[in-house]
Design a protein around this motif. Structure first.
Motif, PDB file in Angstrom:
ATOM      1  N   ALA A 180       0.822  -1.219   0.000  1.00 34.00           N
ATOM      2  CA  ALA A 180       0.000   0.000   0.000  1.00 34.00           C
ATOM      3  C   ALA A 180       0.854   1.267   0.000  1.00 34.00           C
ATOM      4  O   ALA A 180       0.531   2.245  -0.663  1.00 34.00           O
ATOM      5  CB  ALA A 180      -0.932  -0.005   1.213  1.00 34.00           C
ATOM      6  N   VAL A 221      -3.209  -0.493  -2.758  1.00 36.19           N
ATOM      7  CA  VAL A 221      -3.980  -0.689  -1.533  1.00 36.19           C
ATOM      8  C   VAL A 221      -5.001  -1.791  -1.814  1.00 36.19           C
ATOM      9  O   VAL A 221      -6.042  -1.538  -2.430  1.00 36.19           O
ATOM     10  CB  VAL A 221      -4.696   0.604  -1.107  1.00 36.19           C
ATOM     11  N   ARG A 224      -8.877  -1.582  -2.029  1.00 33.51           N
ATOM     12  CA  ARG A 224      -9.282  -0.331  -2.672  1.00 33.51           C
ATOM     13  C   ARG A 224      -8.831  -0.324  -4.145  1.00 33.51           C
ATOM     14  O   ARG A 224      -9.654  -0.295  -5.041  1.00 33.51           O
ATOM     15  CB  ARG A 224      -8.667   0.880  -1.962  1.00 33.51           C
ATOM     16  N   THR A 225      -7.514  -0.374  -4.353  1.00 35.26           N
ATOM     17  CA  THR A 225      -7.011  -0.352  -5.727  1.00 35.26           C
ATOM     18  C   THR A 225      -7.435  -1.634  -6.450  1.00 35.26           C
ATOM     19  O   THR A 225      -7.780  -1.615  -7.634  1.00 35.26           O
ATOM     20  CB  THR A 225      -5.472  -0.237  -5.746  1.00 35.26           C
ATOM     21  N   VAL A 226      -7.385  -2.748  -5.717  1.00 33.04           N
ATOM     22  CA  VAL A 226      -7.749  -4.037  -6.296  1.00 33.04           C
ATOM     23  C   VAL A 226      -8.280  -4.891  -5.144  1.00 33.04           C
ATOM     24  O   VAL A 226      -7.814  -4.757  -4.012  1.00 33.04           O
ATOM     25  CB  VAL A 226      -6.515  -4.671  -7.005  1.00 33.04           C
ATOM     26  N   SER A 227      -9.287  -5.730  -5.419  1.00 32.29           N
ATOM     27  CA  SER A 227      -9.828  -6.574  -4.347  1.00 32.29           C
ATOM     28  C   SER A 227      -9.237  -7.972  -4.452  1.00 32.29           C
ATOM     29  O   SER A 227      -8.628  -8.331  -5.466  1.00 32.29           O
ATOM     30  CB  SER A 227     -11.356  -6.649  -4.465  1.00 32.29           C
ATOM     31  N   GLY A 246      -2.019  -2.506  11.477  1.00 29.40           N
ATOM     32  CA  GLY A 246      -1.879  -1.054  11.343  1.00 29.40           C
ATOM     33  C   GLY A 246      -3.109  -0.259  11.716  1.00 29.40           C
ATOM     34  O   GLY A 246      -3.721   0.392  10.881  1.00 29.40           O
ATOM     35  N   LEU A 247      -3.505  -0.300  12.966  1.00 28.53           N
ATOM     36  CA  LEU A 247      -4.598   0.577  13.421  1.00 28.53           C
ATOM     37  C   LEU A 247      -4.158   1.168  14.745  1.00 28.53           C
ATOM     38  O   LEU A 247      -4.006   0.456  15.719  1.00 28.53           O
ATOM     39  CB  LEU A 247      -5.894  -0.222  13.598  1.00 28.53           C
ATOM     40  N   PRO A 248      -3.949   2.486  14.791  1.00 28.03           N
ATOM     41  CA  PRO A 248      -3.421   3.066  16.024  1.00 28.03           C
ATOM     42  C   PRO A 248      -4.482   3.094  17.118  1.00 28.03           C
ATOM     43  O   PRO A 248      -5.645   3.362  16.852  1.00 28.03           O
ATOM     44  CB  PRO A 248      -3.056   4.489  15.600  1.00 28.03           C
ATOM     45  N   ASN A 406      -6.254  -3.283  11.328  1.00 30.53           N
ATOM     46  CA  ASN A 406      -6.781  -2.301  10.387  1.00 30.53           C
ATOM     47  C   ASN A 406      -7.866  -2.973   9.542  1.00 30.53           C
ATOM     48  O   ASN A 406      -7.617  -3.983   8.891  1.00 30.53           O
ATOM     49  CB  ASN A 406      -5.656  -1.788   9.493  1.00 30.53           C
ATOM     50  N   LEU A 408      -9.413  -2.052   6.813  1.00 28.36           N
ATOM     51  CA  LEU A 408      -9.590  -1.663   5.410  1.00 28.36           C
ATOM     52  C   LEU A 408      -9.723  -2.873   4.479  1.00 28.36           C
ATOM     53  O   LEU A 408     -10.636  -2.958   3.662  1.00 28.36           O
ATOM     54  CB  LEU A 408      -8.426  -0.777   4.966  1.00 28.36           C
TER      55      LEU A 408
END
Ligand SMILES: Cc1cc2nc3c(=O)[nH]c(=O)nc-3n(C[C@H](O)[C@H](O)[C@H](O)COP(=O)(O)OP(=O)(O)OC[C@H]3O[C@@H](n4cnc5c(N)ncnc54)[C@H](O)[C@@H]3O)c2cc1C
Ligand SMILES: Cc1cc2nc3c(=O)[nH]c(=O)nc-3n(C[C@H](O)[C@H](O)[C@H](O)COP(=O)(O)OP(=O)(O)OC[C@H]3O[C@@H](n4cnc5c(N)ncnc54)[C@H](O)[C@@H]3O)c2cc1C
Ligand code: SF4
Ligand code: SF4
Ligand code: FES
Lengths: 473, 276
Positions: A180, A221, A224-227, A246-248, A406, A408
């Protein structure tokens, strides 16, 4: 120390070779690497301390089972090339692991010599072998199997994804790593600072992978960009998810959105990936606090605190609600941080941020804590001391209290089974997920852990993926 | 590398259009989504909304206002030059629904962001009234595009040099008195969105705004883009950038946008050109 058995006792009395390091007064203001590395002579002297145990405890302590006595023996003999080849058999990133593994609770923690004195410096030796090869080696590539024509996508280029990619490319598969960020390496490039892990080392590992034929595509990503479905439609037959944790997390206490409060992820990404410590020579700014408070006491907190010191802070405080014993950071990091003048406020719990009329952070309110009964994790639970509130001034606070999953990628992939903390469910032995053709490993499965565990998970998954590509699910 | 295939200065030097080759992003992007661009190795990651996408040509279009160091650098890029990195599509697409009469309110470069949303709202069968504004006529952008994308376009300028003399919010008030407005979409400077939301809240007309906090990764990993929505923290890059306009803490957002003002000033001449 008493000498009992002549032979063992004699070896054990050779003191552990100290790691030369930049002087703390100098290094606290620069970003160069702190430990300078062994010379061939000190490496061989340190290697000579190893007792070559018949049942080596150290190997048990290493999550990937590096054949420690064997590689150390080769170093002692001066066969540094042989040593690194031996390590590579189990560990693809020794220059990284030698620097960042928590050796004191892994290989070195159980080394027989640790019982009576200092363990063999296994991490330093591993680092030495890898650095020696990088600087003097032939750069010769490992043998690669005949191309199989099978396409594999590895999502995420952290240690876990890189391990999978390296293993599968050597087995002849056609591997593409999708990352990403605009640079590959995961936490190794955006999280762990230059002074602990020079980025050149990571870049060289990536280059090595590419020279073996793997493709690394940044700015992808997935979700988003590709599944994931689209990856299969594009002809990928197996997908590995190594997207990290990656989730703060924030403290969720009043005032947390004041200017001057950053997650460690943001602070370290600005500093490392974006090289903001060179601002304005580079374009990304970073807040340079005069009085900095770092919340938390893991590696991430130490890295943040030491970065703040290097960015010119007058004072840097680690604020942690438990006691010294529970601090999760590597021993070496805590030691280095103390040497660099970072103050530790232990058994201290932040309760509130204080700001000025422009919304900028000016201080924190904290409570003193004491240790009560053990909690679920077996650690003694900190409980507040009555009316112990006090305030400290600060203009920058870095929140390093852990990270989560994360969402996403997982949100865009409803077929993927998650556990109650939203990490991906994967078989601990094979890395298989609930989706056919999809494996996962590293922090996105275990929660934030270590480089070597992420790599270990990657290796197991690569074996399972290879079986699948050869014989089916 | 992501090549610039078209470049236009939409107002004298301060608002610039770039059409960029990015086929994978162009294929997937939907109205309301954004990309992050980085010009070169030492560049900053800058979020910009896609004003247009052309999946057949494999291009995306961004329109940006030159406000600071990075956008000034972008301005130097000409047709044939490339951005080193373009990442996307990021953020949630706009939720487009047929509701009846919709008012789209745009200010400054927000008009560029509003354009694809306006068109989508019209395409799905809404009666779309558009109100766009700028400080003066020479700063007004995309008037023709917006006229084509809506049924009724009203133009305002703060200085009265063109169209209605006054703010978009004045016109919005008038429209809301005469029309049965079912939804409002407002994109522009933060104070504009704040005032629009105050007006529509009185009449309880659902209002969408698009927020532009400072971002780093754009994937929910740094938390730098956090905004308070109904008292709860949300990450604009993954939970937004569009939110219920009645729930946003605009004052906090305005303050947070000033975070690097002094640093940026150190490397830019003149005043801090904050857009809010
Ligand atoms: C500051 C810091 C210091 C640390 N210090 C140590 C230490 O000293 N010793 C130690 O052993 N461990 C340390 N750790 C922990 C260790 O770095 C991690 O456990 C390890 O990196 C996990 O590896 P991973 O491959 O699972 O994920 P990561 O290293 O997190 O890599 C995941 C990669 O996936 C990418 N990605 C995420 N989502 C997507 C997507 N949708 N599409 C494409 N790509 C995506 C990310 O950008 C990232 O590059 C530290 C961690 C941090 C943050
Ligand atoms: C999701 C999203 C979509 C966006 N879409 C567009 C768009 O389509 N067109 C457009 O012109 N702009 C858009 N922006 C704003 C754009 O990203 C900023 O103007 C840009 O980052 C400023 O960078 P700079 O280096 O030129 O200015 P800087 O030198 O970084 O900053 C100049 C001034 O602007 C402030 N600032 C910094 N970052 C931002 C920010 N993200 N937003 C607003 N002010 C900021 C600074 O505090 C400073 O006062 C968008 C922002 C977001 C988050
Ligand atoms: S990989 Fe880590 S745990 Fe294993 S031997 Fe090397 S330093 Fe020790
Ligand atoms: S336990 Fe210690 S002494 Fe024994 S083989 Fe391992 S490193 Fe050498
Ligand atoms: S930009 Fe980092 S979380 Fe949104």
């Amino acid at each position: 120390m008493k000498e009992t058995k002549a032979s063992k006792g004699k070896k054990a009395t050779i003191p552990r070779q100290p790691m030369p390091a930049q002087d703390s007064d100098v290094r606290r203001r620069n970003f160069d690497e702190v430990p300078l590395g062994y010379t061939p002579e000190t490496a061989r002297a340190e290697a000579a301390r190893c007792l070559q145990c018949r049942k080596p405890a150290c190997v048990e302590g290493c999550p990937v089972g590096v054949d420690i006595p064997a590689f150390i023996h080769l170093i002692k003999e001066g066969d540094f090339t042989g040593a690194i080849r031996n390590i590579w058999g189990k560990n693809a990133l020794p220059a990284v692991c030698g620097r960042v593994c928590p050796q004191e609770i892994q290989c070195e923690g159980v080394c027989i010599l640790a019982k009576k004195g200092d363990p063999v410096a296994i991490g330093h030796l591993e680092r030495f072998a890898a650095d020696y090869e990088r600087l003097n080696g032939s750069g010769e590539l490992p043998p690669r199997a005949e191309p199989t024509g099978k396409k594999v996508a590895v999502v995420g280029s952290g240690p876990s994804g890189l391990t999978v990619a390296g293993d599968l490319v050597q087995k002849g598969h056609d591997v593409t790593v999708l990352e990403a960020f605009h640079k590959p390496g995961g936490v190794l490039v955006y999280g762990i600072p230059e002074f602990r892990l020079p980025k050149e080392i990571v870049a060289q590992e990536i280059n090595f992978l590419e020279r073996q034929g793997a493709r690394v595509e940044c700015n992808q990503v997935v979700g988003r960009t590709v599944s994931i479905e689209e990856l299969f439609a594009e002809g990928y037959q197996a997908v590995y998810l190594g997207v990290g944790a990656g989730l703060p997390r924030f403290l969720n206490i009043p005032g947390e959105n004041l200017i001057g409060i950053l997650s460690a992820n943001e602070y370290l990404t600005r500093a490392n990936l974006m090289k903001a410590y060179l601002f304005p020579k580079v374009d990304t700014p970073i807040p340079r606090g005069k009085h900095v408070v770092v919340l938390g006491a893991g590696n991430v907190a130490m890295d943040s605190a030491r970065t703040a010191m290097r960015l010119g802070a007058e004072s840097v405080k680690i604020v942690y609600r438990r006691s010294r014993e529970e601090m999760p950071a590597r021993a070496e990091e805590i030691h280095h941080a103390e040497e660099e003048g970072i103050e530790f406020f232990l058994l201290t719990n932040p309760t509130k941020y204080i700001g000025d009329e422009k919304g900028r952070l000016t201080g924190m309110e904290c409570l003193r804590m004491e240790l009560g009964e053990p909690d679920d994790s077996g650690r003694r639970r900190p409980v507040p001391v009555d009316s112990s509130e006090f305030a400290m001034d600060c203009d920058l606070a870095i929140v390093a209290v852990g990270s989560g999953a994360n969402p996403l990628l997982t949100q865009s992939t409803p077929d993927l089974e998650l556990n109650k903390w939203e990490y991906i469910e994967a078989d601990p032995e094979t890395g298989k997920t609930s989706m056919r053709g999809v494996w996962a490993g590293g922090d996105i499965v275990t929660g934030a852990a270590t480089v070597i565990l992420a790599m270990g998970a990657g290796r197991k998954a690569a074996d399972s993926m290879h079986k699948y590509l050869t014989w089916g699910w | 590398m992501f090549k610039i295939v078209k470049r236009e200065e939409m107002t004298a030097g301060s608002v610039i259009l770039n059409e960029i080759e990015a086929p994978a992003i162009a294929r997937k992007a939907q109205p309301g989504q954004f990309v992050i661009l980085k010009a070169n190795e030492d560049g900053e990651r800058i979020p910009l909304t896609m004003a247009e996408t052309n999946p057949d040509q494999g291009t995306i279009t961004v329109i940006y206002m030159v406000v600071g160091k990075s956008t000034a650098l972008f301005k130097t890029l000409q047709v044939g030059d490339s951005y080193q990195d373009v990442i996307g599509p990021l953020g949630k697409p706009t939720h487009v629904e047929k509701v009846g009469t919709v008012v789209c309110v745009g200010g400054g470069t927000g008009v560029a962001v509003l354009h694809p949303i306006t068109r989508a709202l019209k395409d799905i069968g809404n009666n779309v009234i558009c109100i766009i504004g700028a400080r003066s006529q020479d700063l007004l952008i995309m008037e023709d595009h917006m006229r084509a994308a809506s049924h009724d376009l009203r133009v305002c300028t703060d200085d009265g040099s063109y169209g209605h003399h006054g703010f978009v919010t004045d016109v919005l008030k008038q429209v809301m008195e005469t029309e049965d407005v079912k939804q409002v979409v407002a994109i522009g400077p933060v104070p504009m969105m704040k005032f629009v939301a105050e007006i529509t809240k009185e009449k309880e007309v659902p209002t969408i705004v698009s927020l532009n906090p400072i971002m780093v990764d754009g994937t929910g990993m740094c938390g730098g883009c956090r905004v308070s929505i109904a008292g709860e923290n949300k990450f604009a890059c993954v939970d937004g950038p569009e939110f219920d306009g009645h729930q946003v803490d605009y004052d906090e957002l305005m303050q947070r946008l000033q975070a690097y003002c002094e640093d940026e000033q150190a490397c830019m001449d003149g005043d801090c050109l904050i857009r809010s």
